[in-house]
Design a protein around this motif. Structure first.
Motif, mmCIF file in Angstrom:
data_model
loop_
_atom_site.group_PDB
_atom_site.id
_atom_site.type_symbol
_atom_site.label_atom_id
_atom_site.label_comp_id
_atom_site.label_asym_id
_atom_site.label_seq_id
_atom_site.Cartn_x
_atom_site.Cartn_y
_atom_site.Cartn_z
ATOM 1 N N ASN A 91 -3.867 60.104 7.055
ATOM 2 C CA ASN A 91 -4.644 60.508 5.882
ATOM 3 C C ASN A 91 -5.976 61.143 6.262
ATOM 4 N N GLY A 92 -6.529 60.732 7.415
ATOM 5 C CA GLY A 92 -7.784 61.338 7.869
ATOM 6 C C GLY A 92 -7.630 62.832 8.074
ATOM 7 N N ALA A 93 -6.552 63.219 8.760
ATOM 8 C CA ALA A 93 -6.277 64.645 8.968
ATOM 9 C C ALA A 93 -5.999 65.329 7.646
ATOM 10 N N SER A 94 -5.330 64.608 6.742
ATOM 11 C CA SER A 94 -5.005 65.181 5.440
ATOM 12 C C SER A 94 -6.266 65.454 4.628
ATOM 13 N N VAL A 95 -7.202 64.506 4.639
ATOM 14 C CA VAL A 95 -8.449 64.676 3.890
ATOM 15 C C VAL A 95 -9.298 65.787 4.490
ATOM 16 N N ILE A 96 -9.398 65.803 5.839
ATOM 17 C CA ILE A 96 -10.175 66.853 6.507
ATOM 18 C C ILE A 96 -9.596 68.223 6.188
ATOM 19 N N ARG A 97 -8.261 68.285 6.073
ATOM 20 C CA ARG A 97 -7.608 69.554 5.759
ATOM 21 C C ARG A 97 -7.809 69.941 4.295
#
Length: 343
Positions: A91-97
C-alpha cells in the motif's frame, strides 16, 4: 445521506472555506490546489480499500492458492500468516503512486479537454470530448507513474508463511518468505532495473495502456452522460455525483478487467513458477491467449468480484474527498463548464 443532506454538507464546507485567509489561497496556483486535493483523495481512497486490493492481486496472479478462496477466507489467511500489516503490504507504493497519478489524471484531463474544445470545435461539447480527453489523460498518468505500480504489485505478490515451532521445549514463531524477497519500493525498482534496464521498470505497460485508455475514457464519458440525465435540482448533490462515478467505474472496469489480469501476470512473470505455465508473454494478445489456454478463460476475470466490492467505496471516498478538498482550498468551481463555454 439523501441529496438535500449532501447539499447541506457541501454548503457547510463552502462556508468554512470563506472564513479562511483568502489572500494566501489566492497566491497558490490552481494546479497546485488540484494536486493537493487529488493526491489526498486518491491516497485516502486507496488506503481504505488496500486489503481488498491485495487480495485481488493475489487472486489475479494465482499466488499461494488464494484464487481458490473467497474474500473472507483470503483475508483470514493473510491475517494468520502475516498479521494485520500483511493486509496493507504494497500500500505504501500504491499511495506514493496515487498522489501524482490522481493529480495528473484530473489536471491533464482538463487540459486535454480544453485543447480539444479550442482546436476542434467541430467535435462539439458532448460526452464524446470527455471520452477523448479522459483516454489521453489516463495514458499520460500511467506513463508517468507506472514504475510505482510495478513496485506495488511485486510487493503485494510477495508472501510470508508464519509457523509456530518448538525448540528445546520453548514455543516460538518462524517466518519464512515464499518466493523472492524485496526490501521495499527502492529494492523492487533497483532489482527490476538491474534485470532488464528501463524495460524492466515498464514490464506490463502494454496491457496497462491498452486497458487504461478505454477505461479512463469510458469512465469520464459515462460519468458525464449519466449526469446529463440527473434533474437540475440534484446536479450539485454529492450523492448523485458519487452514484454516477461509481456506476461509471463499474462499467469501465467490467469491459477492461481481462487486460488488468494480463498486466499483473506480466509484472510478476519473473517471480512465478513454471506451474502456472509460461508466464512470459510477448504482448497483450499473447498474454490473453496463453492465459485462456493454460489457466482457462475464467482466470481473465479472477478477482473481478472483489474489484466490484472495492470500486464502489473507493469511488465514493475519492469523489467526496476530492470535491470537499477543492471547496476547502477555494478551487474555482465549474471549471469544466467554463472550458466548454469558452470552446
Amino acid at each position: 445521506m439523501d441529496s438535500s443532506q449532501g447539499s447541506k454538507l457541501a454548503g457547510l464546507v463552502q462556508n468554512a472555506s470563506i472564513k479562511r485567509d483568502e489572500s494566501s489561497l489566492d497566491r497558490v496556483p490552481v494546479y497546485v490546489k488540484e494536486l493537493i486535493a487529488g493526491g489526498f483523495a486518491g491516497a485516502l481512497a486507496k488506503s481504505s480499500v488496500a486489503p481488498l486490493e491485495r487480495v485481488k492481486i493475489l487472486w489475479q496472479t494465482r499466488s499461494g492458492g488464494f484464487h481458490n478462496l473467497g474474500v473472507y477466507q483470503s483475508m483470514n489467511k493473510l491475517l494468520k500468516h502475516e498479521g494485520f500489516l500483511g493486509l496493507y503490504k504494497g500500500n505504501g507504493a500504491s499511495v506514493i503512486r496515487i498522489v501524482p497519478y490522481a493529480a495528473l489524471h484530473f489536471m491533464t484531463y482538463e487540459r486535454y479537454k480544453s485543447w480539444i474544445l479550442n482546436n476542434y470545435p467541430i467535435l462539439g461539447t458532448g460526452p464524446s470530448i470527455d471520452l477523448l480527453a479522459g483516454s489521453a489523460a489516463g495514458g499520460t498518468s500511467v506513463l508517468c507513474t507506472y514504475p510505482l505500480d510495478l513496485a506495488r504489485t511485486k510487493l503485494a505478490y510477495q508472501l510470508v508463511d508464519t509457523k509456530v515451532c518448538f525448540k528445546d521445549g520453548i514455543k516460538g514463531v518462524h517466518s519464512q518468505s515464499i518466493g523472492p524477497v524485496h526490501n521495499g519500493i527502492k529494492g523492487v525498482l533497483t532489482s527490476a532495473y538491474k534485470e532488464a534496464g528501463v524495460r524492466g521498470l515498464y514490464r506490463g505497460v502494454g496491457p496497462t495502456l491498452t486497458g487504461i485508455l478505454p477505461y479512463a475514457g469510458l469512465k469520464f464519458y459515462t460519468y458525464e452522460k449519466l449526469k446529463m440525465h440527473v434533474p437540475e435540482e440534484h446536479q450539485k448533490s454529492i450523492l448523485m455525483r458519487l452514484s454516477c462515478g461509481a456506476l461509471a467505474g463499474l462499467f469501465g472496469q467490467t469491459l477492461t478487467y481481462p487486460l488488468d489480469v494480463v498486466k499483473r501476470q506480466m509484472q510478476v512473470g519473473s517471480l512465478q513458477s513454471a506451474a502456472n505455465g509460461d508466464a512470459r508473454y510477448k504482448n497483450t494478445l499473447d498474454g490473453l491467449r496463453k492465459i485462456v489456454r493454460n489457466q482457462g478463460w475464467r482466470q481473465l476475470f479472477a478477482g473481478v468480484s472483489i474489484n466490484y466490492i472495492r470500486i464502489v467505496p473507493s469511488a465514493a471516498i475519492s469523489f467526496t474527498a476530492y470535491d470537499m478538498m477543492k471547496t476547502w482550498l477555494d478551487v474555482p468551481p465549474q471549471q469544466r463548464s467554463k472550458s466548454v463555454s469558452a470552446g
